[in-house]
Design a protein around this motif. Structure first.
Motif, mmCIF file in Angstrom:
data_model
loop_
_atom_site.group_PDB
_atom_site.id
_atom_site.type_symbol
_atom_site.label_atom_id
_atom_site.label_comp_id
_atom_site.label_asym_id
_atom_site.label_seq_id
_atom_site.Cartn_x
_atom_site.Cartn_y
_atom_site.Cartn_z
ATOM 1 N N GLU A 207 0.836 -1.207 0.000
ATOM 2 C CA GLU A 207 0.000 0.000 0.000
ATOM 3 C C GLU A 207 0.867 1.252 0.000
ATOM 4 O OE1 GLU A 207 -2.499 -0.352 3.414
ATOM 5 O OE2 GLU A 207 -3.680 -2.011 2.588
ATOM 6 N N ARG A 208 1.961 1.221 0.733
ATOM 7 C CA ARG A 208 2.846 2.383 0.802
ATOM 8 C C ARG A 208 3.668 2.542 -0.471
ATOM 9 N NH1 ARG A 208 0.958 0.786 5.173
ATOM 10 N NH2 ARG A 208 0.789 2.066 7.056
ATOM 11 N N LEU A 209 4.094 1.430 -1.059
ATOM 12 C CA LEU A 209 4.809 1.508 -2.335
ATOM 13 C C LEU A 209 3.924 2.131 -3.418
ATOM 14 C CD1 LEU A 209 6.590 -1.970 -2.415
ATOM 15 C CD2 LEU A 209 7.713 0.263 -2.263
ATOM 16 N N ALA A 210 2.634 1.833 -3.378
ATOM 17 C CA ALA A 210 1.714 2.352 -4.393
ATOM 18 C C ALA A 210 1.586 3.877 -4.315
ATOM 19 C CB ALA A 210 0.343 1.703 -4.229
ATOM 20 N N ARG A 211 1.866 4.449 -3.153
ATOM 21 C CA ARG A 211 1.755 5.899 -2.979
ATOM 22 C C ARG A 211 3.097 6.614 -3.134
ATOM 23 N NH1 ARG A 211 -1.391 4.191 1.698
ATOM 24 N NH2 ARG A 211 0.308 4.861 3.079
ATOM 25 N N ALA A 212 4.187 5.857 -3.250
ATOM 26 C CA ALA A 212 5.527 6.450 -3.283
ATOM 27 C C ALA A 212 5.950 6.811 -4.706
ATOM 28 C CB ALA A 212 6.534 5.482 -2.678
ATOM 29 N N SER A 213 6.906 7.735 -4.788
ATOM 30 C CA SER A 213 7.506 8.041 -6.086
ATOM 31 C C SER A 213 8.925 7.494 -6.179
ATOM 32 C CB SER A 213 7.522 9.555 -6.310
ATOM 33 O OG SER A 213 8.272 10.211 -5.291
ATOM 34 N N ALA A 214 9.607 7.377 -5.034
ATOM 35 C CA ALA A 214 10.956 6.805 -4.998
ATOM 36 C C ALA A 214 11.104 6.053 -3.680
ATOM 37 C CB ALA A 214 12.017 7.897 -5.103
ATOM 38 N N ALA B 85 9.440 -8.379 -3.899
ATOM 39 C CA ALA B 85 8.875 -8.825 -5.176
ATOM 40 C C ALA B 85 7.382 -9.116 -5.074
ATOM 41 C CB ALA B 85 9.615 -10.067 -5.664
ATOM 42 N N GLY B 86 6.938 -9.562 -3.904
ATOM 43 C CA GLY B 86 5.533 -9.913 -3.743
ATOM 44 C C GLY B 86 4.672 -8.799 -3.195
ATOM 45 N N ALA B 87 5.229 -7.593 -3.080
ATOM 46 C CA ALA B 87 4.489 -6.500 -2.441
ATOM 47 C C ALA B 87 3.598 -5.724 -3.401
ATOM 48 C CB ALA B 87 5.467 -5.541 -1.761
ATOM 49 N N GLY B 88 3.698 -5.985 -4.720
ATOM 50 C CA GLY B 88 2.854 -5.284 -5.679
ATOM 51 C C GLY B 88 3.651 -4.364 -6.569
ATOM 52 N N ALA B 89 2.948 -3.419 -7.209
ATOM 53 C CA ALA B 89 3.574 -2.531 -8.181
ATOM 54 C C ALA B 89 4.595 -1.625 -7.509
ATOM 55 C CB ALA B 89 2.509 -1.699 -8.883
ATOM 56 N N PHE B 90 5.712 -1.394 -8.193
ATOM 57 C CA PHE B 90 6.771 -0.542 -7.678
ATOM 58 C C PHE B 90 6.559 0.909 -8.116
ATOM 59 C CE2 PHE B 90 10.052 -4.247 -7.807
ATOM 60 C CZ PHE B 90 9.434 -4.806 -6.691
ATOM 61 N N PRO B 91 7.085 1.858 -7.345
ATOM 62 C CA PRO B 91 7.079 3.250 -7.804
ATOM 63 C C PRO B 91 8.059 3.446 -8.958
ATOM 64 C CG PRO B 91 8.296 3.038 -5.751
ATOM 65 C CD PRO B 91 7.667 1.705 -5.999
ATOM 66 N N ARG B 92 8.079 4.652 -9.479
ATOM 67 C CA ARG B 92 8.929 4.953 -10.640
ATOM 68 C C ARG B 92 10.393 4.659 -10.340
ATOM 69 N NH1 ARG B 92 11.346 9.709 -11.576
ATOM 70 N NH2 ARG B 92 10.064 10.681 -9.960
ATOM 71 N N VAL B 93 10.849 4.977 -9.132
ATOM 72 C CA VAL B 93 12.215 4.667 -8.708
ATOM 73 C C VAL B 93 12.127 3.646 -7.570
ATOM 74 C CG1 VAL B 93 14.330 5.554 -7.680
ATOM 75 C CG2 VAL B 93 13.065 6.957 -9.350
ATOM 76 N N MET B 94 12.704 2.456 -7.797
ATOM 77 C CA MET B 94 12.689 1.392 -6.777
ATOM 78 C C MET B 94 14.085 0.817 -6.660
ATOM 79 S SD MET B 94 10.639 -0.320 -4.637
ATOM 80 C CE MET B 94 11.907 -0.494 -3.356
ATOM 81 N N VAL B 95 14.673 0.942 -5.465
ATOM 82 C CA VAL B 95 16.029 0.481 -5.215
ATOM 83 C C VAL B 95 16.014 -0.461 -4.015
ATOM 84 C CG1 VAL B 95 18.412 1.174 -4.728
ATOM 85 C CG2 VAL B 95 16.926 2.687 -6.053
ATOM 86 N N ALA B 96 16.841 -1.500 -4.057
ATOM 87 C CA ALA B 96 16.998 -2.409 -2.920
ATOM 88 C C ALA B 96 18.481 -2.586 -2.635
ATOM 89 C CB ALA B 96 16.352 -3.762 -3.224
ATOM 90 N N THR B 97 18.835 -2.693 -1.358
ATOM 91 C CA THR B 97 20.223 -2.967 -0.985
ATOM 92 C C THR B 97 20.323 -4.321 -0.309
ATOM 93 O OG1 THR B 97 20.089 -1.963 1.223
ATOM 94 C CG2 THR B 97 20.678 -0.516 -0.617
#
Length: 254
Positions: free
Chosen positions: A44-51, A64-76
Motif C-alpha cells: 500500500e505504501r509503495l503504491a503511494r511512493a515516487s521513490a 517482489a511480492g508487495a505489488g507494483a513498484f514506484p517509478r524509482v525502486m532500489v533495494a540494498t
C-alpha cells in the motif's frame, strides 16, 4: 517409515540456505504470523511512493511480492548470494539492486527517497535512514523483537544475560528513531508461536538465521541436536516463540 536422526540432519545440512525463502520448512515447522500483514501494508505504501528504498532486502522475495513498484525502486543487500538472487528476481520487475555492506553511509544522496522499508533488518542505522528520506517521507519496517526464539537459543547456549534477552526492544527503536529526528506514527508488538516438527527443521533454521546460535555447525552441536531430536520425537514438536514489532516513522516536513 520414520526417518532417522542421521538422515534428517544430513539432508538439512546439505540443502542451500541462500535467499530469504523459508519454503523448505513447509510441513516441518510452523510460525504464527503477525496480525498486521507487513507485505500487504508495504504494498500500500509503495503504491503511494515516487521513490522507494528497501534496505537489507535479502533475496528480494518480500519486495517482489508487495505489488507494483514506484517509478524509482532500489533495494540494498550485503550478502553476495542474496545480491545475485535479488538481482535475478527484482530486475525484471523494475528494481535496481545495490550491493551494500550495511554500514553507514548508505550510498544515496540526502533526501533521495520518500519511502524506506526494511523487513527484519539486522542493524538499523537511524541517522542514515533519516538522511536519505525526503521531508514528509516515511520509514516502514517489521523487525525481530527481544528474545525471539530464545527457547531454541538457550537450549543450545544456555541462559542468556538480561541485556541480551532485552536487545531489540521496540521502545528502544522508538527512542532511536526520535533521536534521529523522526516522528513515530505507529509501533506494534506481538509474541507468536513457532513449532519445529523435526530436527532437520532446526538445523536448517540455525544454518539460515546465523545470528541465533553464532558459529552453529552440525559437527559442533551434534550431541545437543541428538538430545533435541529425542524431545521432538517424544512431544511431537519443539515449541518456541518469535517476537515481532512493526514501526512506522515519519521525517517532519512537507
Amino acid at each position: 517409515m520414520e526417518r532417522s536422526f542421521e538422515e534428517l540432519v544430513a539432508e538439512a545440512d546439505e540443502v542451500s540456505v541462500a535467499g530469504w525463502d523459508f519454503s523448505w520448512l513447509d510441513g516441518r515447522a510452523t510460525e504464527q504470523r503477525p496480525s498486521w500483514g507487513y507485505q500487504r501494508l508495504m504494498g500500500e505504501r509503495l503504491a503511494r511512493a515516487s521513490a522507494a528504498l528497501d534496505i537489507q532486502t535479502g533475496g528480494g522475495e518480500v519486495l517482489a511480492g508487495a505489488g507494483a513498484f514506484p517509478r524509482v525502486m532500489v533495494a540494498t543487500e550485503s550478502w553476495p548470494p542474496n545480491v545475485a538472487k535479488a538481482t535475478e528476481l527484482l530486475h525484471p520487475l523494475g528494481a535496481v539492486v545495490v550491493a551494500d555492506e550495511d554500514e553507514p553511509p548508505l550510498p544515496f544522496a540526502d533526501g533521495a527517497f520518500d519511502l524506506v522499508t526494511s523487513r527484519h533488518p539486522v542493524t538499523v542505522w537511524w541517522d542514515e535512514i533519516a538522511r536519505v528520506l525526503r521531508p514528509g517521507g516515511t520509514y516502514f519496517s517489521q523487525q525481530v523483537g527481544p528474545a525471539s526464539v530464545f527457547e531454541l537459543v538457550e537450549f543450545f547456549l544456555g541462559p542468556q544475560p538480561e541485556e541480551v534477552r532485552r536487545a531489540r526492544h521496540p521502545e528502544d527503536a522508538r527512542r532511536a528513531a526520535e533521536a534521529a529526528g523522526l516522528e513515530v506514527a505507529d509501533l506494534r508488538f506481538e509474541k507468536l508461536r513457532t513449532e519445529f516438527l523435526d530436527i532437520g527443521a532446526v538445523v536448517y533454521f540455525l544454518r539460515k538465521v546465523v545470528w541465533m546460535v553464532p558459529g552453529f555447525t552440525v559437527a559442533e552441536y551434534r550431541e545437543k541436536l541428538r538430545e533435541l531430536d529425542g524431545i521432538i520425537r517424544r512431544d511431537g514438536a519443539f515449541v518456541a516463540h518469535t517476537t515481532r514489532f512493526l514501526i512506522e516513522a515519519r521525517k517532519p516536513g512537507v
